[in-house]
Motif scaffolding. Structure first.
Motif, mmCIF file in Angstrom:
data_model
loop_
_atom_site.group_PDB
_atom_site.id
_atom_site.type_symbol
_atom_site.label_atom_id
_atom_site.label_comp_id
_atom_site.label_asym_id
_atom_site.label_seq_id
_atom_site.Cartn_x
_atom_site.Cartn_y
_atom_site.Cartn_z
ATOM 1 N N PHE A 16 18.747 11.860 -3.880
ATOM 2 C CA PHE A 16 18.744 12.060 -5.332
ATOM 3 C C PHE A 16 17.860 13.250 -5.697
ATOM 4 C CE2 PHE A 16 19.835 7.604 -7.215
ATOM 5 C CZ PHE A 16 21.103 7.695 -6.655
ATOM 6 N N TYR A 17 16.661 13.303 -5.110
ATOM 7 C CA TYR A 17 15.745 14.402 -5.395
ATOM 8 C C TYR A 17 16.314 15.735 -4.913
ATOM 9 C CZ TYR A 17 11.929 11.440 -7.021
ATOM 10 O OH TYR A 17 11.155 10.575 -7.744
ATOM 11 N N GLU A 18 17.021 15.721 -3.799
ATOM 12 C CA GLU A 18 17.650 16.942 -3.286
ATOM 13 C C GLU A 18 18.716 17.443 -4.259
ATOM 14 O OE1 GLU A 18 17.815 20.035 -0.819
ATOM 15 O OE2 GLU A 18 16.536 18.301 -0.402
ATOM 16 N N LYS A 19 19.517 16.524 -4.796
ATOM 17 C CA LYS A 19 20.556 16.899 -5.767
ATOM 18 C C LYS A 19 19.927 17.377 -7.077
ATOM 19 C CE LYS A 19 23.838 13.438 -4.104
ATOM 20 N NZ LYS A 19 24.489 12.174 -4.469
ATOM 21 N N ALA A 20 18.788 16.801 -7.438
ATOM 22 C CA ALA A 20 18.137 17.130 -8.711
ATOM 23 C C ALA A 20 17.476 18.503 -8.680
ATOM 24 C CB ALA A 20 17.108 16.066 -9.067
ATOM 25 N N LYS A 21 17.372 19.134 -7.503
ATOM 26 C CA LYS A 21 16.786 20.476 -7.437
ATOM 27 C C LYS A 21 17.620 21.468 -8.226
ATOM 28 C CE LYS A 21 14.159 20.571 -3.160
ATOM 29 N NZ LYS A 21 14.014 21.195 -1.842
ATOM 30 N N THR A 22 18.946 21.296 -8.205
ATOM 31 C CA THR A 22 19.817 22.231 -8.912
ATOM 32 C C THR A 22 19.974 21.847 -10.376
ATOM 33 O OG1 THR A 22 21.753 20.974 -8.189
ATOM 34 C CG2 THR A 22 21.087 22.853 -6.839
ATOM 35 N N ALA A 23 20.226 20.596 -10.655
ATOM 36 C CA ALA A 23 20.411 20.159 -12.044
ATOM 37 C C ALA A 23 20.154 18.669 -12.154
ATOM 38 C CB ALA A 23 21.823 20.467 -12.513
ATOM 39 N N GLY A 24 19.618 18.256 -13.294
ATOM 40 C CA GLY A 24 19.409 16.835 -13.551
ATOM 41 C C GLY A 24 17.994 16.399 -13.234
ATOM 42 N N ASN A 25 17.747 15.107 -13.440
ATOM 43 C CA ASN A 25 16.441 14.548 -13.131
ATOM 44 C C ASN A 25 16.598 13.147 -12.571
ATOM 45 O OD1 ASN A 25 17.170 13.220 -15.406
ATOM 46 N ND2 ASN A 25 15.429 13.834 -16.633
ATOM 47 N N VAL A 26 15.571 12.680 -11.905
ATOM 48 C CA VAL A 26 15.564 11.365 -11.276
ATOM 49 C C VAL A 26 14.530 10.507 -11.982
ATOM 50 C CG1 VAL A 26 15.187 10.097 -9.135
ATOM 51 C CG2 VAL A 26 16.214 12.355 -9.054
ATOM 52 N N SER A 27 14.917 9.294 -12.330
ATOM 53 C CA SER A 27 14.014 8.359 -12.979
ATOM 54 C C SER A 27 13.826 7.155 -12.062
ATOM 55 C CB SER A 27 14.605 7.922 -14.314
ATOM 56 O OG SER A 27 13.825 6.912 -14.884
ATOM 57 N N VAL A 28 12.561 6.823 -11.761
ATOM 58 C CA VAL A 28 12.247 5.696 -10.881
ATOM 59 C C VAL A 28 11.378 4.707 -11.653
ATOM 60 C CG1 VAL A 28 11.180 4.973 -8.717
ATOM 61 C CG2 VAL A 28 12.333 7.169 -8.847
ATOM 62 N N MET A 103 7.823 17.430 -4.231
ATOM 63 C CA MET A 103 6.891 17.810 -5.282
ATOM 64 C C MET A 103 7.072 19.265 -5.699
ATOM 65 S SD MET A 103 4.775 15.880 -6.837
ATOM 66 C CE MET A 103 4.042 14.351 -6.417
ATOM 67 N N ASP A 104 7.628 20.103 -4.843
ATOM 68 C CA ASP A 104 7.738 21.522 -5.147
ATOM 69 C C ASP A 104 8.738 21.822 -6.253
ATOM 70 O OD1 ASP A 104 9.914 20.779 -3.661
ATOM 71 O OD2 ASP A 104 9.955 22.597 -2.432
ATOM 72 N N THR A 105 9.582 20.872 -6.606
ATOM 73 C CA THR A 105 10.572 21.108 -7.657
ATOM 74 C C THR A 105 10.033 20.824 -9.056
ATOM 75 O OG1 THR A 105 11.465 18.872 -7.451
ATOM 76 C CG2 THR A 105 12.494 20.600 -6.122
ATOM 77 N N LEU A 106 8.815 20.302 -9.138
ATOM 78 C CA LEU A 106 8.245 20.008 -10.452
ATOM 79 C C LEU A 106 7.927 21.297 -11.195
ATOM 80 C CD1 LEU A 106 5.768 17.128 -9.625
ATOM 81 C CD2 LEU A 106 8.013 16.948 -10.665
ATOM 82 N N LYS A 107 8.156 21.268 -12.486
ATOM 83 C CA LYS A 107 7.856 22.422 -13.332
ATOM 84 C C LYS A 107 6.833 22.006 -14.372
ATOM 85 C CE LYS A 107 12.493 24.230 -12.881
ATOM 86 N NZ LYS A 107 13.756 24.487 -13.557
ATOM 87 N N LYS A 108 5.950 22.919 -14.690
ATOM 88 C CA LYS A 108 4.965 22.644 -15.710
ATOM 89 C C LYS A 108 5.654 22.666 -17.069
ATOM 90 C CE LYS A 108 0.318 23.805 -17.040
ATOM 91 N NZ LYS A 108 -0.855 24.614 -16.765
ATOM 92 N N LYS A 109 5.328 21.701 -17.908
ATOM 93 C CA LYS A 109 5.948 21.606 -19.218
ATOM 94 C C LYS A 109 5.497 22.768 -20.094
ATOM 95 C CE LYS A 109 6.821 18.345 -22.900
ATOM 96 N NZ LYS A 109 6.602 16.981 -23.383
ATOM 97 N N ASP A 110 6.455 23.439 -20.730
ATOM 98 C CA ASP A 110 6.161 24.578 -21.583
ATOM 99 C C ASP A 110 5.787 24.056 -22.967
ATOM 100 O OD1 ASP A 110 5.906 27.195 -22.440
ATOM 101 O OD2 ASP A 110 8.022 27.343 -23.030
ATOM 102 N N ARG A 111 4.523 24.220 -23.327
ATOM 103 C CA ARG A 111 4.042 23.742 -24.623
ATOM 104 C C ARG A 111 3.680 24.938 -25.482
ATOM 105 N NH1 ARG A 111 1.431 18.113 -24.067
ATOM 106 N NH2 ARG A 111 2.150 17.498 -22.010
ATOM 107 N N SER A 112 4.237 24.963 -26.654
ATOM 108 C CA SER A 112 3.895 26.044 -27.577
ATOM 109 C C SER A 112 2.759 25.573 -28.481
ATOM 110 C CB SER A 112 5.109 26.438 -28.417
ATOM 111 O OG SER A 112 5.558 25.318 -29.151
ATOM 112 N N LYS A 113 1.868 26.502 -28.813
ATOM 113 C CA LYS A 113 0.734 26.148 -29.669
ATOM 114 C C LYS A 113 1.196 26.104 -31.118
ATOM 115 C CE LYS A 113 -2.841 28.011 -26.727
ATOM 116 N NZ LYS A 113 -3.991 28.918 -26.646
#
Length: 120
Positions: A16-28, A103-113
């Protein structure tokens, strides 16, 4: 939802995590099974899956150990497993290994001030 044994679950979760690298997300999700949930699950299924029975150390109700229900969802695919209390440490190590591997596929959330408005 596919009911899997804990080892197969971790393998499928890695896919699931391998597939989610391209698109989508995994919820556990993880939750502790209670006596009420065990009874409800046994009514749905004639026999409990491996790890489905509560383990009693003594005759005391405070010493009852319940299994853990783990579910994962990726797009429209759902998998789940029930982990027995005595196998939980081994499952937790395998689960942690899968998480560290992807863990390398995680992205930091873009927060605008937000700009404060000055009241007059």
């Amino acid at each position: 939802m596919k009911e899997l044994d804990p080892l197969t679950f971790t393998v499928e979760l890695g896919q699931f995590y391998e597939k989610a690298k391209t698109a989508g997300n995994v919820s556990v999700t993880m939750k502790r099974m209670t006596a009420k949930r065990l009874i409800r699950a046994s009514k749905v299924k004639k026999e409990m899956p491996k790890g489905g029975d509560a383990v009693v150390n003594n005759s005391n109700n405070s010493d009852v150990q319940y299994p853990c229900l783990v579910r994962a969802v990726y797009k429209n695919q759902k998998i789940s497993t029930i982990v027995a209390p005595e196998d939980f440490q081994k499952f937790q190590n395998a689960y942690g290994t899968v998480l560290r591997a992807y863990m390398d596929t995680l992205k930091k959330k873009d927060r605008s001030k937000k700009v404060k408005k000055v009241s007059k």
